[in-house]
Design an enzyme around this catalytic site. Sequence first.
Site, PDB file in Angstrom:
ATOM      1  N   VAL A  64       0.702  -1.182  -0.050  1.00  0.00           N
ATOM      2  CA  VAL A  64      -0.012  -0.061   0.059  1.00  0.00           C
ATOM      3  C   VAL A  64       0.979   1.292  -0.129  1.00  0.00           C
ATOM      4  CG1 VAL A  64      -2.171   1.116   1.064  1.00  0.00           C
ATOM      5  CG2 VAL A  64      -1.694  -1.294   1.334  1.00  0.00           C
ATOM      6  N   PRO A  65       1.422   1.574  -1.278  1.00  0.00           N
ATOM      7  CA  PRO A  65       2.398   2.769  -1.233  1.00  0.00           C
ATOM      8  C   PRO A  65       1.578   3.989  -1.088  1.00  0.00           C
ATOM      9  CG  PRO A  65       2.344   1.527  -3.178  1.00  0.00           C
ATOM     10  CD  PRO A  65       1.572   0.918  -2.495  1.00  0.00           C
ATOM     11  N   HIS A  66       1.940   5.038  -0.547  1.00  0.00           N
ATOM     12  CA  HIS A  66       1.132   6.066  -0.230  1.00  0.00           C
ATOM     13  C   HIS A  66       2.080   7.300  -0.181  1.00  0.00           C
ATOM     14  CE1 HIS A  66       1.867   4.299   3.757  1.00  0.00           C
ATOM     15  NE2 HIS A  66       1.957   5.463   4.161  1.00  0.00           N
ATOM     16  N   ALA A  67       1.593   8.724  -0.610  1.00  0.00           N
ATOM     17  CA  ALA A  67       2.457   9.772  -0.559  1.00  0.00           C
ATOM     18  C   ALA A  67       1.281  10.903  -0.461  1.00  0.00           C
ATOM     19  CB  ALA A  67       2.970  10.001  -1.907  1.00  0.00           C
ATOM     20  N   LEU A 102      -2.330   4.994  -2.489  1.00  0.00           N
ATOM     21  CA  LEU A 102      -3.332   6.062  -1.761  1.00  0.00           C
ATOM     22  C   LEU A 102      -2.232   7.355  -1.873  1.00  0.00           C
ATOM     23  CD1 LEU A 102      -4.393   4.242   1.434  1.00  0.00           C
ATOM     24  CD2 LEU A 102      -5.790   5.237  -0.654  1.00  0.00           C
TER      25      LEU A 102
END
Length: 154
Positions: A64-67, A102
């Site tokens: 779940v990579p997010h930034a 996300l």
Amino acid sequence: MDIVELLAEDGVVLRTGVSSKRQALNALATLAAEQFGVEEARTVEALLEREALGSTGLGGGVAVPHARIEGLERVCGLFIRLDQPVAWAAVDERPVDLIFGLFAPPRDGAEHLRALAAVSRFLRSADRREQLRTAGSADEILALLVDAATVRAA
């Protein structure tokens, strides 16, 4: 929060030709640029900066990579299923093939955390992960996400 509400209109993609974590993050940033109108290069940079803090690989073949990205009004999401898993330095050392990206506005705190929690809860189920892996199309994956949201709401 229902994760289906986070997804862009064409936010579910089956992806081939990705052979590394960096290529997967690039694919995610390209899709974010197309779907949300954000700057692709800055999005890749933000995703890589977050990964440098610690892997977003949750285990079970899921990441779940997010930034936080300038130009967004709300938390948004994208789902990519890779045809071949890639090394991700996940907590269980298992390669990743299910990616839920996300993206949040820079000053959004609570909503971003709620979205992360909702996505993590959804992808925690081994049965759901298997259904996502065996779905024949992006539309079938979207239907699984919608069904899960409907079941929780009932």
